[in-house]
Design a protein around this motif. Structure first.
Motif, PDB file in Angstrom:
ATOM      1  N   TYR A   1     -25.857   7.642 -42.671  1.00  0.00           N
ATOM      2  CA  TYR A   1     -24.769   6.751 -42.321  1.00  0.00           C
ATOM      3  C   TYR A   1     -24.819   6.349 -40.850  1.00  0.00           C
ATOM      4  CZ  TYR A   1     -19.992   4.961 -41.988  1.00  0.00           C
ATOM      5  OH  TYR A   1     -18.907   4.156 -41.780  1.00  0.00           O
ATOM      6  N   PHE A   2     -25.349   7.241 -40.004  1.00  0.00           N
ATOM      7  CA  PHE A   2     -25.441   6.974 -38.568  1.00  0.00           C
ATOM      8  C   PHE A   2     -26.880   6.747 -38.131  1.00  0.00           C
ATOM      9  CE2 PHE A   2     -21.490   9.547 -38.813  1.00  0.00           C
ATOM     10  CZ  PHE A   2     -20.617   8.623 -38.266  1.00  0.00           C
ATOM     11  N   SER A   3     -27.708   6.217 -38.990  1.00  0.00           N
ATOM     12  CA  SER A   3     -29.120   6.009 -38.649  1.00  0.00           C
ATOM     13  C   SER A   3     -29.562   4.603 -39.032  1.00  0.00           C
ATOM     14  CB  SER A   3     -30.000   7.044 -39.348  1.00  0.00           C
ATOM     15  OG  SER A   3     -29.674   8.351 -38.953  1.00  0.00           O
ATOM     16  N   PRO A   4     -29.179   3.593 -38.262  1.00  0.00           N
ATOM     17  CA  PRO A   4     -29.660   2.239 -38.568  1.00  0.00           C
ATOM     18  C   PRO A   4     -31.164   2.103 -38.361  1.00  0.00           C
ATOM     19  CG  PRO A   4     -28.515   2.281 -36.458  1.00  0.00           C
ATOM     20  CD  PRO A   4     -28.310   3.627 -37.075  1.00  0.00           C
ATOM     21  N   TRP A   5     -31.744   2.945 -37.495  1.00  0.00           N
ATOM     22  CA  TRP A   5     -33.195   2.966 -37.255  1.00  0.00           C
ATOM     23  C   TRP A   5     -33.680   4.390 -37.508  1.00  0.00           C
ATOM     24  CZ3 TRP A   5     -34.274  -2.011 -36.488  1.00  0.00           C
ATOM     25  CH2 TRP A   5     -33.314  -2.805 -35.887  1.00  0.00           C
ATOM     26  N   PRO A   6     -33.913   4.760 -38.761  1.00  0.00           N
ATOM     27  CA  PRO A   6     -34.251   6.164 -39.096  1.00  0.00           C
ATOM     28  C   PRO A   6     -35.455   6.692 -38.341  1.00  0.00           C
ATOM     29  CG  PRO A   6     -33.775   4.886 -41.073  1.00  0.00           C
ATOM     30  CD  PRO A   6     -33.853   3.909 -39.953  1.00  0.00           C
ATOM     31  N   GLU A   7     -36.487   5.876 -38.195  1.00  0.00           N
ATOM     32  CA  GLU A   7     -37.687   6.355 -37.506  1.00  0.00           C
ATOM     33  C   GLU A   7     -37.384   6.716 -36.055  1.00  0.00           C
ATOM     34  OE1 GLU A   7     -37.417   3.555 -39.122  1.00  0.00           O
ATOM     35  OE2 GLU A   7     -38.678   3.829 -40.915  1.00  0.00           O
ATOM     36  N   LEU A   8     -36.609   5.866 -35.396  1.00  0.00           N
ATOM     37  CA  LEU A   8     -36.247   6.136 -34.001  1.00  0.00           C
ATOM     38  C   LEU A   8     -35.372   7.380 -33.901  1.00  0.00           C
ATOM     39  CD1 LEU A   8     -36.274   5.254 -31.035  1.00  0.00           C
ATOM     40  CD2 LEU A   8     -34.316   3.763 -31.538  1.00  0.00           C
ATOM     41  N   SER A   9     -34.402   7.511 -34.790  1.00  0.00           N
ATOM     42  CA  SER A   9     -33.509   8.677 -34.763  1.00  0.00           C
ATOM     43  C   SER A   9     -34.285   9.968 -35.001  1.00  0.00           C
ATOM     44  CB  SER A   9     -32.418   8.514 -35.823  1.00  0.00           C
ATOM     45  OG  SER A   9     -31.620   7.380 -35.562  1.00  0.00           O
TER      46      SER A   9
END
Length: 406
Positions: free
Chosen positions: A286-294
């Motif tokens: 829910y708080f990861s619009p850019w999963p790879e970056l996160s």
């Protein structure tokens, strides 16, 4: 020989400064523009979802909202009727007033009308909001106290054009005032028949009806004094400056309170104490619009530790840095960068934008004055037209840096 002024002279000079001009005119203009623009963009972005969020199709039904507001006495015009047409009218009203407040058109009136729109929507579905909504909610109330249209507004441009010219009847203002009075009278009749909204208000013992009618009458008094009684108008100007400066102080205190409470509550959390607090939201979809970056950021334990401890340190220290202007400016830039990071990594753009705008109340006037011409040149490049003169610096703004803004 000492040049220190006697205590009485210093008190007199401070009183003259506080009553003689509205301090922080550029800072309050930034608050007005930034927060109303944030609210406007949010409403437009959620246009397709408005019925589920605040309207008849939402999980928080009209009847449930009515029961809640009967207990907490929150004001919302959406509970005057459960009809779909009324909801559309209130939502459109919130959009239009937010846009006009951003532009600074009839600012004194629009601060009140925009506040009605903000409260009507947010108090209809109180469980939808986050920290950014709370900031917009509070600032919508505080802006009524300020003279936030003195610079960077259509009002300021109109006043500059009319300076030195013969006074003309303000037909637009009179029509707007009359329309607001008719609407307020109709709303009070509706409130008496559908629900009570007069017993509780923004101040203890002052209901919303009393507060709104009082603001409406103040507008009439201001116009009458300006047209027929110059000396009483000068007194009203002094009172308006006092109210503005008090409102500016309240806004600054509110921002400090937000950071102080956030920082000290974080200190009490075990995840913030061991430096792993940021690891967990970075793994939530829910708080990861850019999963790879996160995930890449969360993979570095040292970076997560530094960011966690740094967040707490910055929030706890910020109120104390107001004692030193240079340190405050550096930390202010760090906090704004932090909010940009939150918007990018956690997908909370409106929360971040609202907090950045709230932080801007502490920006130096000299920086904001340079920012104005830069924005004007950018506007002229995008929309070639006759260039407008930059509003002159009002007396007392530089003093605001030394006294209030730090």
């Amino acid at each position: 020989m000492s040049t220190t002024l006697p205590l009485g002279a210093r008190i007199s000079r401070a009183a003259d400064r506080v009553t003689g001009s509205p301090l922080g005119a550029y800072q309050t203009a930034v608050i007005r523009i930034g927060l109303s623009f944030t609210w406007l963009v949010f409403l437009l972005r959620e246009w397709s979802n408005r019925h589920e969020m605040y309207g008849p199709d939402g999980p928080w039904s009209w009847e449930m909202a009515r029961r809640l507001t009967a207990d907490n006495h929150a004001f919302t015009a959406l509970l005057w009727s459960d009809g779909g047409l009324w909801f559309e009218a209130v939502y459109a009203f919130a959009v239009v007033t937010a846009a006009l407040l951003t532009l600074g058109w009839r600012t004194r009136t629009m601060t009140v009308l925009s506040m009605v729109g903000v409260l009507s929507l947010q108090n209809r579905s109180v469980f939808l909001g986050d920290g950014g909504d709370n900031v917009i909610h509070l600032m919508a109330l505080y802006l009524i106290l300020t003279r936030c249209g003195r610079v960077w507004s259509l009002d300021a441009r109109r006043a500059e054009k009319q300076a030195g010219a013969p006074a003309r009847p303000d037909v637009t203002g009179i029509v707007l005032w009359a329309a607001c009075g008719i609407a307020l009278a109709a709303a009070q009749v509706l409130g008496e028949t559908r629900m009570s909204w007069t017993d509780h208000g923004p101040l203890p013992g002052v209901g919303w009806a009393t507060a709104l009618w009082g603001l409406w009458l103040v507008q009439a008094l201001w116009w009458l004094a300006g047209r027929y009684a110059p000396e009483p108008r000068a007194v009203l100007d002094i009172l308006a400056n006092l109210l503005h400066n008090a409102g500016l102080l309240v806004i600054m205190a509110e921002v400090c309170l937000i950071y102080a409470t956030a920082g000290w509550y974080k200190i009490q959390g075990s995840r913030w104490q061991d430096g792993t607090a940021l690891y967990y939201p970075l793994h939530l979809d829910y708080f990861s619009p850019w999963p790879e970056l996160s995930h890449a950021l969360a993979a570095s334990g040292l970076l997560v530790l530094l960011l966690s401890y740094g967040t707490v340190a910055v929030q706890v220290a910020f109120p104390f840095t107001l004692l030193n202007r240079r340190v405050k400016n550096v930390l202010l830039a760090v906090m704004m960068m932090e909010h940009l990071g939150i918007a990018l990594l956690l997908g909370l753009p409106f929360f971040s934008l609202a907090m950045i705008v709230a932080d801007a109340v502490f920006l130096p006037t000299s920086f904001l004055r340079r920012l104005g011409p830069l924005a004007g040149r950018a506007r002229d490049r995008l929309l070639p037209a006759r260039k407008q003169p930059v509003p002159a610096q009002r007396e007392g703004d530089e003093a605001a840096d030394r006294t209030l803004v730090g």
